[in-house]
Design an enzyme around this catalytic site. Structure first.
Site, mmCIF file in Angstrom:
data_model
loop_
_atom_site.group_PDB
_atom_site.id
_atom_site.type_symbol
_atom_site.label_atom_id
_atom_site.label_comp_id
_atom_site.label_asym_id
_atom_site.label_seq_id
_atom_site.Cartn_x
_atom_site.Cartn_y
_atom_site.Cartn_z
ATOM 1 N N CYS A 44 50.494 -66.843 -30.884
ATOM 2 C CA CYS A 44 50.020 -68.198 -31.213
ATOM 3 C C CYS A 44 51.175 -69.038 -31.002
ATOM 4 O O CYS A 44 52.281 -68.892 -31.538
ATOM 5 C CB CYS A 44 49.334 -68.326 -32.504
ATOM 6 S SG CYS A 44 47.787 -67.317 -32.695
ATOM 7 N N ARG A 51 52.666 -68.101 -25.691
ATOM 8 C CA ARG A 51 52.462 -67.357 -26.837
ATOM 9 C C ARG A 51 50.856 -66.960 -26.813
ATOM 10 O O ARG A 51 50.487 -66.477 -28.036
ATOM 11 C CB ARG A 51 52.753 -68.207 -28.057
ATOM 12 C CG ARG A 51 54.572 -68.370 -28.009
ATOM 13 C CD ARG A 51 54.679 -69.396 -29.201
ATOM 14 N NE ARG A 51 54.764 -68.380 -30.379
ATOM 15 C CZ ARG A 51 55.781 -67.584 -30.808
ATOM 16 N NH1 ARG A 51 56.777 -67.410 -30.178
ATOM 17 N NH2 ARG A 51 55.678 -66.907 -31.930
ATOM 18 N N TRP A 80 46.341 -67.202 -29.703
ATOM 19 C CA TRP A 80 45.767 -65.760 -29.016
ATOM 20 C C TRP A 80 44.909 -64.899 -30.164
ATOM 21 O O TRP A 80 45.556 -64.751 -31.229
ATOM 22 C CB TRP A 80 47.143 -65.164 -28.868
ATOM 23 C CG TRP A 80 46.957 -63.718 -28.098
ATOM 24 C CD1 TRP A 80 47.160 -63.666 -26.478
ATOM 25 C CD2 TRP A 80 46.706 -62.376 -28.729
ATOM 26 N NE1 TRP A 80 46.724 -62.328 -26.313
ATOM 27 C CE2 TRP A 80 46.751 -61.652 -27.484
ATOM 28 C CE3 TRP A 80 46.832 -61.970 -29.888
ATOM 29 C CZ2 TRP A 80 46.402 -60.053 -27.710
ATOM 30 C CZ3 TRP A 80 46.671 -60.774 -29.900
ATOM 31 C CH2 TRP A 80 46.493 -59.615 -28.865
ATOM 32 N N ASN A 123 50.318 -69.408 -37.184
ATOM 33 C CA ASN A 123 50.642 -68.235 -36.431
ATOM 34 C C ASN A 123 50.808 -67.061 -37.310
ATOM 35 O O ASN A 123 51.579 -67.239 -38.068
ATOM 36 C CB ASN A 123 51.854 -68.587 -35.546
ATOM 37 C CG ASN A 123 52.505 -67.468 -34.809
ATOM 38 O OD1 ASN A 123 51.809 -66.484 -34.436
ATOM 39 N ND2 ASN A 123 53.945 -67.486 -34.611
ATOM 40 N N GLY A 124 50.328 -65.970 -37.066
ATOM 41 C CA GLY A 124 50.312 -64.669 -37.921
ATOM 42 C C GLY A 124 48.981 -64.209 -38.251
ATOM 43 O O GLY A 124 48.021 -64.515 -37.562
ATOM 44 N N GLU A 169 57.736 -49.029 -15.195
ATOM 45 C CA GLU A 169 57.774 -50.385 -15.427
ATOM 46 C C GLU A 169 56.862 -51.021 -14.016
ATOM 47 O O GLU A 169 56.295 -51.819 -14.149
ATOM 48 C CB GLU A 169 59.088 -50.731 -15.314
ATOM 49 C CG GLU A 169 59.598 -52.273 -15.238
ATOM 50 C CD GLU A 169 58.640 -53.124 -16.388
ATOM 51 O OE1 GLU A 169 58.390 -52.542 -17.403
ATOM 52 O OE2 GLU A 169 58.627 -54.372 -16.311
ATOM 53 N N LYS A 225 53.724 -53.524 -14.103
ATOM 54 C CA LYS A 225 53.864 -54.793 -13.252
ATOM 55 C C LYS A 225 52.671 -55.033 -12.942
ATOM 56 O O LYS A 225 52.024 -56.067 -12.610
ATOM 57 C CB LYS A 225 55.174 -54.970 -12.575
ATOM 58 C CG LYS A 225 56.214 -55.456 -13.344
ATOM 59 C CD LYS A 225 56.197 -56.918 -13.817
ATOM 60 C CE LYS A 225 57.023 -57.109 -15.107
ATOM 61 N NZ LYS A 225 56.681 -56.297 -16.339
ATOM 62 N N GLU A 239 49.615 -55.537 -15.166
ATOM 63 C CA GLU A 239 49.261 -56.597 -16.023
ATOM 64 C C GLU A 239 49.471 -57.852 -15.131
ATOM 65 O O GLU A 239 48.615 -58.816 -15.689
ATOM 66 C CB GLU A 239 50.587 -56.556 -17.089
ATOM 67 C CG GLU A 239 51.840 -56.997 -16.334
ATOM 68 C CD GLU A 239 53.020 -57.067 -17.643
ATOM 69 O OE1 GLU A 239 52.689 -57.141 -18.739
ATOM 70 O OE2 GLU A 239 54.322 -56.785 -17.109
ATOM 71 N N HIS A 270 48.030 -31.926 -12.880
ATOM 72 C CA HIS A 270 47.270 -31.245 -13.617
ATOM 73 C C HIS A 270 46.143 -32.178 -14.363
ATOM 74 O O HIS A 270 45.951 -32.912 -15.318
ATOM 75 C CB HIS A 270 48.212 -31.000 -15.071
ATOM 76 C CG HIS A 270 49.270 -30.009 -14.607
ATOM 77 N ND1 HIS A 270 48.955 -28.917 -14.554
ATOM 78 C CD2 HIS A 270 50.622 -30.145 -14.298
ATOM 79 C CE1 HIS A 270 50.001 -28.036 -14.175
ATOM 80 N NE2 HIS A 270 51.121 -28.790 -13.986
ATOM 81 N N LYS A 290 53.333 -63.521 -24.359
ATOM 82 C CA LYS A 290 54.524 -62.953 -24.172
ATOM 83 C C LYS A 290 55.372 -62.460 -25.431
ATOM 84 O O LYS A 290 56.077 -61.461 -25.322
ATOM 85 C CB LYS A 290 55.451 -64.378 -23.723
ATOM 86 C CG LYS A 290 56.862 -63.659 -23.078
ATOM 87 C CD LYS A 290 57.408 -64.638 -22.255
ATOM 88 C CE LYS A 290 58.470 -64.074 -21.600
ATOM 89 N NZ LYS A 290 58.485 -62.717 -20.715
HETATM 90 C C1 G6P Z 1 54.840 -58.382 -24.631
HETATM 91 C C2 G6P Z 1 55.191 -58.905 -23.097
HETATM 92 C C3 G6P Z 1 56.017 -57.767 -22.521
HETATM 93 C C4 G6P Z 1 57.054 -57.380 -23.416
HETATM 94 C C5 G6P Z 1 56.709 -56.972 -24.725
HETATM 95 C C6 G6P Z 1 57.932 -56.478 -25.474
HETATM 96 O O1 G6P Z 1 53.475 -57.295 -24.274
HETATM 97 O O2 G6P Z 1 53.977 -59.484 -22.665
HETATM 98 O O3 G6P Z 1 56.464 -58.462 -21.313
HETATM 99 O O4 G6P Z 1 57.842 -56.323 -22.738
HETATM 100 O O5 G6P Z 1 55.780 -58.084 -25.346
HETATM 101 O O6 G6P Z 1 58.496 -57.774 -26.181
HETATM 102 P P1 G6P Z 1 59.846 -58.120 -26.462
HETATM 103 O O7 G6P Z 1 59.830 -59.547 -26.604
HETATM 104 O O8 G6P Z 1 59.796 -57.440 -27.693
HETATM 105 O O9 G6P Z 1 60.797 -57.668 -25.455
#
Ligand code: G6P
Length: 590
Positions: A2, A27, A75, A99-100, A467, A471, A474, A490, A585
């Protein structure tokens, strides 16, 4: 998550609040709302979905003239995304944005219901609003502190009181800054939200309450005035600009060579500036999401080349596990935002056990940057696209330098690895890889209609696969999984069918033949294989070949190709690349 913004000053706040919300949309974007206040009344406008919906709604309404306002992008945690559950919330004399998460919201709500409070929605925030209202007898600070004594959980709050012309702010375990302007002041979850108006800010600490009007910010703790330092951010306004790219994600990928050079610059000729990991008998790497996958690369390099014992865990598990700290341990926390709730909790756990913490972090003012024992800053600048790209590359880069320094201290460096020499060439080599967009578009065309994709790799190539797989899923919403190449048979191999794309990452010379056998196994079951490697493979139609470099840095040349393949795939599928559904994010809740 948020995002919060608030304004008090000489202007009408609407444009400032909407602009700020757009900068905070990373956010969360389930719903948004604003509250406007003048001396006589408060008006609230809310809508479901992205900020543009709120903007449209506001355009079509006649609104009160105001000089105070608070706004929120949500969010959803408690309660579905709906207008009722959107912020700002209003109960009696109180209107607020939050927010929280209030962890004991249910219990508080039941108590308030018995006191005849009627709730409109389902959110923990509405409960908190009602609680502050219960304690409000014309003294806002008294009401805030009495209510918060009963609250468990995290919060950053912007609060308006019916009979007061000030804006109030308070925080615990969620970020909030106070922006300082000329005859105007702000609150925001992040300085980026208000950088168009001011670069000066105050960091609000836990337990402090800010009373803000257009000329003055007064911060108190336990009713005593606290003398706060005004800080100046170096963040630049145009950092938020797409600079002609279609998406922030693409712009941020293209920045990788420059930000890597900037991040490496202090260390390449001064490795002594990096911490000495050989002081520790064991390293724990703790992070979430992509940052955790960057940590996996670090673990592999430290084990493989620096003979160092490393444990790795996602922070949401680490914080609750029985961790046996029986050896001299360093906990490395990797976080772009420095505000990820689980990573913060992991840091606190290590500190409670008197274990040293080292943060690899981008946001210098963040909780993790401030509260960890030592920090290495990556120089990503603001990362706006929700899916991380450049910050991940820099996290890997720092882990590679740490592994190298550790190997050097232990006298384990192999001459052929030429780490420092190659580190200097790396930015230019990434640029070459990034410039081959047509190749990535071609692969995207081969996979974008698929419902499932798999990635395989061994050792460091498995970490890279993870990774790449994240990508794809997501941002393009294609189901994707990464497997250790030897493990696929397996169980998961039963899912391999005609035309299913399987990416194989092959860079580790010591194990490549084994992965090649696994490619044959999936090929013979109909898979469409795509090899991403540092050498050319005969008779392989779909492949990307990146330059061969020191194994310390090979993932830094492989992952940009995977980021761009994911980007092009999401584009072909018409996805909202910078703001994928359901994601945020900065994950500031558990
Ligand atoms: C969210 C983001 C990811 C990120 C993760 C950790 O899930 O969408 O892209 O890797 O948080 O975030 P940080 O700010 O701790 O790297």
């Amino acid at each position: 998550m948020c995002g919060i913004i608030g304004y008090i000053g000489k202007e009408n706040p609407i444009d400032i609040l909407i602009n700020g919300l757009k900068n905070l949309e990373y956010r969360g974007y389930d719903s948004a709302g604003i509250a406007l206040k003048n001396e006589n009344e408060i008006e609230i406008i809310k809508s479901v979905g992205k900020i543009v919906n709120l903007e449209e709604k506001i355009k079509n309404q006649e609104l009160i003239s105001a000089n105070i306002g608070i706004a929120h992008t949500r969010w959803a945690t408690h309660g579905k995304p709906s207008v009722e559950n959107a912020h700002p919330h209003r109960v009696g004399n109180i209107t607020l944005v939050h927010n929280g998460i209030i962890e004991n919201a249910e219990e508080l709500r039941e108590k308030l219901k018995k006191e005849n409070v009627v709730f409109e929605g389902e959110t923990d925030t509405e409960t908190l609003t009602a609680l502050i209202n219960k304690y409000y007898k014309n003294d806002p600070i008294e009401a805030i502190s009495n209510a918060l004594k009963e609250v468990k959980g995290s919060y950053a709050l912007g609060i308006l009181f019916e009979n007061s012309n000030d804006l109030y702010a308070v925080r615990k375990d969620s970020p909030l800054i106070i922006g300082i302007g000329e005859k105007e002041n702000f609150i925001a979850s992040d300085i980026a939200a208000i950088i168009d108006y001011t670069n000066k800010y105050i960091l609000l600490e836990e337990g402090e309450i800010a009373k803000i009007n257009k000329d003055k910010v007064e911060v108190t703790k336990d009713k005593k005035v606290v003398d706060k330092q005004i800080q100046v951010t170096k963040l630049e306004r145009d950092a938020k600009d797409k600079c002609g790219y279609d998406h922030y994600m693409l712009k941020e990928i293209m920045e990788e060579p420059v930000v890597l050079e900037k991040t490496f610059e202090p260390y390449l000729d001064n490795l002594e500036k990096l911490p000495d990991l050989t002081k520790y008998e064991e390293i724990h790497i703790v992070a979430c999401g992509s940052a955790m996958y960057a940590g996996m690369i670090g673990k592999t390099l430290l084990e493989e080349y620096a003979n160092t014992k490393v444990e790795i865990d996602v922070a949401s598990e680490y914080r609750y596990k029985n961790i046996i700290y029986d050896r001299k341990t360093l906990v490395i926390l990797i976080s772009q935002s420095g505000e990820t709730a689980d990573t913060i909790a992991a840091m606190r756990k290590a500190k409670e056990h008197k274990v040293d913490t080292l943060a690899i972090v981008n946001v210098k003012t963040s909780t993790i940057a401030r509260d960890s024992d030592a920090q290495i800053f990556i120089e990503a600048g603001p990362e706006i696209a929700v899916a991380t790209t450049k910050a991940y590359i820099l996290q890997v880069g720092i882990m590679a330098l740490l592994a190298y320094k550790t190997a050097l201290t232990k006298d384990l460096v192999k001459e052929e690895h030429k780490v420092l020499e190659e580190a200097k060439k790396l930015p230019r080599m990434i640029k070459e890889v990034l410039d081959r967009r047509e190749e990535y578009k071609k692969i995207a065309k081969e996979i974008y209609k698929s419902e499932d994709v798999f990635f395989i790799g061994r050792k460091i190539d498995y970490a890279t696969s993870q990774e790449g797989s994240l990508k794809i899923k997501e941002i393009s919403y294609i189901h994707s999984e990464a497997y250790q190449a030897g493990e696929l048979k397996h169980g998961t191999i039963s899912l391999i069918d005609d035309g299913i794309p399987v990416f194989a990452i092959i860079t580790d010379d010591t194990i490549k033949d084994k992965t090649v056998s696994n490619i044959e196994e999936v090929k013979s079951r109909g898979a469409k294989t795509i090899i991403i490697s540092n050498e050319t493979w005969d008779n392989q139609k779909l492949q990307v070949v990146v330059p061969k470099i020191s194994p310390y840095f090979q993932p830094i040349l492989i992952v940009p190709t995977l980021q761009l393949i994911a980007y092009e795939t999401a584009k072909l599928r018409g996805c909202d690349i910078d703001k994928p559904k359901n994601l945020a994010k900065s994950v500031t809740v558990e």
